[in-house]
Structures are given as C-alpha cells and as structure tokens.
Write a protein that holds these residues in place. Structure first.
Motif: not given
Ligand code: TYM
Length: 327
Positions: A6, A8, A16-17, A125, A129, A132, A144, A146-147, A181, A183, A193, A195
């Motif tokens: 997922g 946001q 990064g995303n 939160y 997740m 989901d 990435g 952070d998850q 993974a 950035i 990084m 948003k």
């Molecule tokens: P979100 O919306 O913050 O970010 C979406 C995806 O981008 C990755 N990501 C990064 N990867 C590398 N460097 C970065 N600086 C960076 N910033 C973000 C995140 O790791 C993510 O994969 N909680 C999640 C959304 C979510 C989700 C889920 C993900 C909700 N339900 C179920 C997987 C499965 C989030 O806030 O992603």
C-alpha cells in the motif's frame, strides 16, 4: 504469488517511494496476482483538509498509473472502499498488546513530529496495515526498509490468530530491495526522504527539470570533495551515489571511478541531468492522464470490486472462527 503493498495518498510520489517500493510493484505485476491499495484511512492519522484529501486520492491514482502501474495487470483500489479492512483491524486490535504498538519506530517518530495530535489511530496504525495484508492471504509484501517492523508485527499477529482460532492466515514475507530501500532526505541525509517534510528534501517523480536541478544542487553534501561511498562518514554523497546508481544501472564502484577527481559540482550536474531524463516520461504520461478523470474513477471502482470479493471471503472465515454470527 499473491502480492500486496500500500501507499498513502498524501504528498507526491517521490524517488524514495519509487526505489523502495513502486519500482518493484511494476515488475511484480507482470507475473503475480497483485493488490495495491491507496491507504486513505492510514493517512487520516495525520491532519487532513477534507477537500484536498479527496483530491489527493485521485492524484495518487493518476501518479501510480503514470509510472507504470497497470490496472489490467493488478488490482488498484482505495482502502476505505473495502470495509473489511477496518473490520479485521478491530479483531486484530483485540489480539495486540499495547506495548507492542508503543515500541514501533514509526509511532515514536510520528508522535514526536505531531506532538499535539498523538491520536489512537497513530498507535493502531500497524494493526490496520496487518489487516490490509492478511485479508488477501498475501504471500509477499514489497516495501522499503521503514516498513519491515510493521511486517514483523503482521506475522506475529497472523501466527497468534492461527494458533488461537485455527489456521486462517497465510504468513507473509517482505520483499525489500538490496539497494534503494532507504533513500535519505536531500536536506538531512541522516533522516529518510519523506513526503511530509519540506519540498527541498525530496524529489517528486513529477518535478519540473528546473526544480530537480535546484534541489540536487542544494542537496547537503559532506566535508571533503571526493565522490566516494561511506554511509557513516559521507551520508550526503553516499545517498546521492545510491540514487545515481539506481537510476543509471551503473554500480557504485563504476561511479566512483567515473567521477574520480571531478568534485561535487560536476557530479551533481550529471545526477540532475540523469534524473531529468529518467523522470521526463512520467511527467508526460501524467499530463495525459490528468484529462481522464472518469477513467481514473472507473479504475478505482473496478479495483474495489475485485478486492472486495477476496476480502469478504477471508472476513467470513474470520467471523466464523472468532464466533461472530454469520452475516
Ligand atoms: P508510505 O506511503 O509512507 O510509503 C510507500 C512505500 O514507499 C516506501 N518508502 C521508501 N522507500 C525507500 N526510501 C524512502 N525514503 C521511502 N519512503 C517511503 C515505503 O517503505 C513504502 O513501501 N504504512 C505504509 C503503507 C501501507 C502498507 C500497507 C504497505 C499501509 N498498508 C500494507 C504495505 C502493505 C506507508 O506508510 O507507506
């Protein structure tokens, strides 16, 4: 394989995303059964303006389609369109010790960032997740770095549920890319990084060339002038080298050689040119799709129907296992 991941809706899709997650989604959709929810309910844990929020959901859909997510090859939908997500999240909440949620890094970070709004949704939160992911009997979750803590909790909850009520959920694994993974911010290379930070800290996949050049030019670098990778001692240049490598396909070692004795200015100029070239097609595609609002809305409706079919089957099983009356 059944895949789910997922994102946001708020804030523009940044590099990064893309490198951490979305680039993998585009590859995975070719040969797997993929579900990609736009997680609007998660985004409500931060303050949102209702009008802007609605727009951001359609905008994020447009962005994902612009970079190569193909609704013919995956299920792209909005989380809140499938009410089973919140229903399962509630059941999982009843299995989750508060202490587990309190030690989540993201909860601690966000509580610091929005001190006046540490709401219960921020704490729970990760259980939404987990819902989901588990609703779709997901086998793998491309994310990435952070998850990964949230993924660990998801597995724990799935095992706990299975043990208590009998085999119900598939235990999902994560797919985290070897490079890209995590950035880092351009203005503070010790933080990821994000948003939600100032716009100078991240590069959107849809930034205009002049903005890309200005942001790379202003990116924080380190003392010394050598273009060498050392994430502890030279976090700024190391981050830029990672970005360069991921977008060009050249290895870090090749880049170090290419820019030996050249200095930061030449390296940054070359990186900005590379990004302008690589991101241009995204920008063009988005301009085209922006005119097709009806198509975007239809895509999300169809996606929600497909998602609902799977989610409702799992939820019926869950209801019966925990002893709720069938609907
Ligand atoms: P979100 O919306 O913050 O970010 C979406 C995806 O981008 C990755 N990501 C990064 N990867 C590398 N460097 C970065 N600086 C960076 N910033 C973000 C995140 O790791 C993510 O994969 N909680 C999640 C959304 C979510 C989700 C889920 C993900 C909700 N339900 C179920 C997987 C499965 C989030 O806030 O992603």
């Amino acid at each position: 394989m059944r895949i789910l991941s997922g994102i946001q809706p708020t804030g523009s899709l940044h590099i990064g995303n893309y490198l951490g997650a979305v680039r993998q989604w585009i590859e995975l959709q070719e040969k797997n059964e993929c579900f990609f929810p736009i997680v609007d309910l998660h985004a409500l844990t931060a303050p949102q303006d209702p009008k802007e929020f609605k727009k951001s959901i359609l905008e994020k859909t447009t962005e994902l389609l612009s970079v190569g997510i193909d609704p013919e090859k995956c299920v792209l939908f909005v989380q809140s369109d499938v009410s089973e997500h919140t229903e399962l999240a509630w059941i999982l909440n009843t299995l989750t010790p508060i202490a587990e949620l309190e030690r989540m890094t993201q909860f601690k970070d966000k509580s610091q960032k929005q001190k006046s709004n540490v709401n219960a949704g921020l704490l729970t939160y990760p259980t939404l997740m987990a819902a989901d992911i588990l609703l779709y009997q997901t086998q793998a979750v491309p994310v990435g770095e952070d998850q990964t803590q949230h993924l660990e909790l998801t597995r724990k909850l799935a095992r706990k549920f299975n043990l208590k009520y009998g085999e119900t959920f598939v235990i999902p694994k994560e797919i985290v890319p070897k490079e890209g993974a995590r950035i880092m911010s351009l203005t503070n290379p010790k933080a990821k990084m994000s948003k939600t930070d100032d716009t100078a800290s991240s590069i959107s996949l849809f930034d205009e060339p002049k903005d890309i050049k200005a942001k790379i030019n202003a990116a924080v670098t380190d003392t010394g002038s050598a273009i060498t990778y050392n994430s502890a001692r030279k976090p700024g240049i190391s981050n830029l080298l990672t970005i360069y490598s991921e977008f060009s396909g050249e290895t870090i070692a090749q880049l170090e050689k290419k820019f030996k004795g050249k200095g930061y200015a030449a390296f940054k100029k070359s990186l900005a040119e590379l990004l302008v070239k690589k991101l241009a097609p995204f920008y063009e595609k988005k301009k085209d799709l922006e005119k097709r609002e009806v198509y975007i809305e239809e895509t999300l409706k169809k996606g929600a129907q497909k998602a609902e079919a799977i989610a409702s089957t799992t939820m019926q099983d869950v209801r019966s296992k925990v002893g709720l009356l069938s609907r």
